[in-house]
Design an enzyme around this catalytic site. Sequence first.
Site, mmCIF file in Angstrom:
data_model
loop_
_atom_site.group_PDB
_atom_site.id
_atom_site.type_symbol
_atom_site.label_atom_id
_atom_site.label_comp_id
_atom_site.label_asym_id
_atom_site.label_seq_id
_atom_site.Cartn_x
_atom_site.Cartn_y
_atom_site.Cartn_z
ATOM 1 C CB SER A 83 -0.965 -0.052 1.116
ATOM 2 O OG SER A 83 -1.892 0.898 1.127
ATOM 3 C CG ASP A 95 -7.178 -2.022 -3.762
ATOM 4 O OD1 ASP A 95 -7.949 -1.689 -2.860
ATOM 5 O OD2 ASP A 95 -6.007 -1.936 -3.758
ATOM 6 C CG HIS A 132 -5.920 -2.011 -0.070
ATOM 7 N ND1 HIS A 132 -5.179 -1.300 -1.190
ATOM 8 C CD2 HIS A 132 -5.144 -1.717 0.843
ATOM 9 C CE1 HIS A 132 -4.226 -0.742 -0.748
ATOM 10 N NE2 HIS A 132 -4.351 -0.711 0.575
#
Length: 333
Positions: A153, A280, A307
Site C-alpha cells: 500500500s 481493490d 487491498h
Amino acid sequence: MSLPKGSDFLPPWPLRSGHIQTMLSSSGVRRRLLPKRAHQVQVDAREVLVDVGQGDRLSGRYTAQATGRESRGLAILFHGWEGSVDSTYVLQTGSRLLEDGWDVFRLNFRDHGDSHGLNEALFHSCRIDEVVTALGEIARMFPAKTIGVAGFSLGGNFALRAAMLAPSQGVPLDYVLAVCPIVDPAEGLFSLEKEAPWIYHAYFMQKWRRSLRLKQEAFPQQTYFELNELKQNMRELTASLVLRHTDFGSLEAYLDGYSIAGDRLMNMHVPATILTSSDDPVIPIGAFHALRLPPNIELDIASYGGHCGFIRDFSMTSFTDDYIAARFNAIAR
C-alpha cells in the site's frame, strides 16, 4: 522456471469478494488463525534504530536467517499507512522469506508502530529522503550480496519512489516489489471518501487519530493539532496538517508530491514488480491502467485479492508470500 502470476490467484467463494479480502487482510481473526510459522520472523528479532540524519531515527527489527546455508540476501519490508513492523502481512511475508534463507529487516516509518517518541517532527508521506537514507544505513549495517525491498500500500509507494532515488544516492538495491501501492494519492483520497464503503474511511481515521494522540502525548510541548481538527474528515485533517507542518502550501501540492501516476516511474532503472487487484476497493484500478512504465517494471493485475489481501483459503495464508518469495529468489539466483 516460471514465476507465479496474479492470474494464478483464484480463491474459493466467498473469498472472491474484494471487500472480504481487504477486511480480513489485517484483522485480528486472521492473526489468530495463522499458523505459528507465520510469526517466525519475530523470534530472535533484534531491535535496531536507524540514523537518518539531523538527529532523527527510524526503528526497525532485524532477523538473521538460520537455515544453515549461506544467506540469499537481505529483504527489507515496508508496511502500509498506520501499519507497523508487526502488521500481519509484514510478519507473514517476513517469515516466508526467512524460511527461504533471507535475512529480513522490517522498517517502521516515522510515527508508526511504537516509534512516536523517536522524532519531534510529524510523519507525512513525502518524507522519502529519510527512507532512502535509512535504506543506505541498513545496507551498511547488514551488507548482503542481494538487497530487495517489498512494500504494501503506502509502503509500496515508498518502495517505488525509493528505488528511483537509490542509484543516484549510492544505495545498493537490486529489486523492488510493491503490493497494491498508492499510485495517485489525490484520486485515492477521493475514492476513499466518495466511492469506497464508509467502513474503510472510518477504519483509517480511527487508527490515524489514535496515532496523532500518541504523538501529542510523546511531545506535550508541541501543538500538532487542535482538538477540533481531530473531528474533521480525512481530507480536511490532511489539509490542516499539511498547512501546519509542511512547506507545500496546499493539499493538492502535497498529494502530488508523492504521486507515482502517469509516467513518473519512467526514469526508474531498478527492476521492479507491481502487483495489484482489479477488485481493490481502496485504490482505483484505473490509476494502474494509466501508468506508463519502462521495460524493467512488471505490472501484474490479478482479478481478485482486494487491498493487500490475496488470502488463499480459510487457513488465512496469503498468495503474496509465495509470489514475493519466488521473485526475490529469482533475483538472488
